[in-house]
Write an enzyme that holds these catalytic residues in place. Structure first.
Site, PDB file in Angstrom:
ATOM      1  CB  CYS A 262      -6.010 -11.912   0.435  1.00  0.00           C
ATOM      2  SG  CYS A 262      -5.058 -10.587  -0.337  1.00  0.00           S
TER       3      CYS A 262
ATOM      4  N   GLY B  45      24.751   3.021  -2.395  1.00  0.00           N
ATOM      5  CA  GLY B  45      24.882   3.839  -3.600  1.00  0.00           C
ATOM      6  C   GLY B  45      24.213   3.243  -4.820  1.00  0.00           C
TER       7      GLY B  45
ATOM      8  CB  CYS C  80      -2.561 -13.149  -1.167  1.00  0.00           C
ATOM      9  SG  CYS C  80      -1.791 -12.499   0.321  1.00  0.00           S
TER      10      CYS C  80
ATOM     11  CG  HIS D 148      -1.913  -7.642  -0.119  1.00  0.00           C
ATOM     12  ND1 HIS D 148      -2.084  -8.994  -0.318  1.00  0.00           N
ATOM     13  CD2 HIS D 148      -1.305  -7.167  -1.247  1.00  0.00           C
ATOM     14  CE1 HIS D 148      -1.625  -9.315  -1.520  1.00  0.00           C
ATOM     15  NE2 HIS D 148      -1.152  -8.224  -2.099  1.00  0.00           N
TER      16      HIS D 148
ATOM     17  CG  ASP E 297      18.979   4.918   8.350  1.00  0.00           C
ATOM     18  OD1 ASP E 297      18.985   5.308   9.542  1.00  0.00           O
ATOM     19  OD2 ASP E 297      18.251   5.428   7.489  1.00  0.00           O
TER      20      ASP E 297
ATOM     21  CB  CYS F  24      -2.195 -11.810   3.774  1.00  0.00           C
ATOM     22  SG  CYS F  24      -3.246 -10.532   3.082  1.00  0.00           S
TER      23      CYS F  24
ATOM     24  CG  ASP G 134      16.212  -1.015   3.586  1.00  0.00           C
ATOM     25  OD1 ASP G 134      17.310  -1.111   3.009  1.00  0.00           O
ATOM     26  OD2 ASP G 134      15.628   0.074   3.729  1.00  0.00           O
TER      27      ASP G 134
HETATM   28 ZN   LIG Z   1      -3.026 -10.594   0.759  1.00  0.00          ZN
END
Ligand SMILES: [Zn+2]
Length: 380
Positions: free
Chosen positions: A312, A219, A307, A338, A95, A309, A269
């Protein structure tokens, strides 16, 4: 002029204004719409760059203002740039520092030349100009640099917004002229104008005439109600060139990511997923889960049963709750991991839905399950 960052439009959704695309950068090509995790101080808090890469976080965001103050852009440059300094070989967006100058410093003075303000760490007087912002971003070596703009708060007086967006357009021109590495670092312009359609048009016209390789809608997400943000997107994205990427700054709640994509946004983001994770709040396919709650003390299921991931697949709510309640760093690492995985996966599903022309149907299903359709639904 050739630019180091380009956007390839692959397909428009038959059901919404969303688009599937590819963002080409000097550090790889990334599918859009995408979510970019925020690594303020050259680190996405608690995560290693290796984990982020494995998770599919293609582009991350870093903060010019913070790295300028600490460790200093000269040290990062000496290390070989931000990519080498933090061992991240994929995309980096920085930024401009503008947002922090306007949000962290209460003693500031805006002039045509730049902004006088005080360092939030030690109170020292500082001066940030468009040229200085690009100088720092050039030293950091990010793939995408943001033009130095003023981000007015909500609500702001119309007259003030006009002065501000005109100054931002003049600053944008100075940013382009200041770029020492136009062959490997692109600058995106930032459209301002608050929640006024004619002012957004005025800002978009001034900035598109400068032919930036990409545009951010700035903005927004500064305290206005969400319906006003969505309305502003509806009239702003059509003002932007079709064959350039569109970035909505500072937005990261699941509903806003889907609503933004529906209105033609390609990049997002936000610190939200990582910040709430350090508070013990998780995003799941069935809504927000506050892991500190007593009801999870003996709950040996994963954070989100849907999930895939690593967290999890491996750890229980009861264990993570215990860690978070005990202020153990590892607990915050697990919730952060996660949450980021959840949003990266969500964007994969959004892209899949665009490919199949059913993003609106996907939104309905997702909102229903997450609980966004209920009255008094929480924001994330
Ligand atoms: Zn997860």
């Amino acid at each position: 002029m050739t630019t180091p960052v380009t956007y390839e439009l692959i397909k428009e959704c038959g059901q919404t204004g969303a688009r599937l695309g590819k963002l080409h950068t000097p550090h790889g090509t990334f599918d859009t719409p995408m979510f970019m995790p925020v690594g303020t101080l050259a680190t996405v808090k608690t995560m290693s760059p290796e984990e982020l890469k494995a998770m599919g976080a293609g582009v991350i965001l870093s903060n010019t203002y913070h790295l300028w103050l600490r460790p200093g852009e000269d040290i990062v440059e000496e290390a070989g740039g931000l990519h080498r300094f933090m061992n991240w070989d994929q995309g980096i967006l920085t930024d401009s520092g503008g947002f922090q100058v306007f949000s962290l410093s209460d003693l500031r003075e805006i002039t045509e030349e730049g902004v006088h303000f005080r360092n939030h760490l030690n109170g020292e007087k500082l001066f940030l100009t468009p040229e200085k912002s690009i100088h720092v971003q050039n030293a950091l070596g990010s793939d995408i640099m943001m033009a130095f703009d003023e981000c007015p708060p909500f609500p702001a007086e119309r007259e003030y917004l006009i002065d501000s967006l005109e100054r931002t357009s003049r600053w944008a021109e100075r940013c382009l002229a200041a770029n020492k590495h136009p062959d490997r670092q692109a600058i995106f312009g930032i459209v301002q104008g608050g929640v006024y359609e004619d002012l957004r048009k005025r800002s978009a016209e001034a900035l598109t005439s400068l032919d930036f390789p990409g545009y951010a809608v700035g903005g927004l997400s500064v305290g206005e109600p969400k319906h006003l943000m969505y309305e502003a997107l509806e009239y702003t994205t059509p003002l932007l060139p079709t064959h350039k990427p569109r970035y909505l700054m500072g937005v990261g709640s699941p509903d806003a990511l889907i609503e933004g994509a529906i209105r033609g946004i390609d990049m997002f983001d936000c610190v939200l997923p990582t910040r709430i994770a350090r508070n013990g709040t998780c995003m799941t396919s069935e809504g927000r889960l506050v892991i500190r709650n007593a009801k999870f003390a003996r709950d040996f299921r994963p954070i989100d049963e849907d999930c895939d991931c690593h967290v999890c697949q491996t750890y229980s709510r009861a264990y993570i709750r215990h860690l978070v309640k005990s202020n153990e760093t590892f607990g915050f690492r697990l919730t952060t991991y996660h949450n980021l995985h959840f949003l990266i996966k969500l964007m994969e599903r959004v892209r899949e839905a665009i490919r199949e022309d059913r993003l609106n149907d996907f939104k309905e299903e997702f909102f229903e399950r997450y609980g966004f359709n209920q009255p008094n639904a929480k924001n994330f």
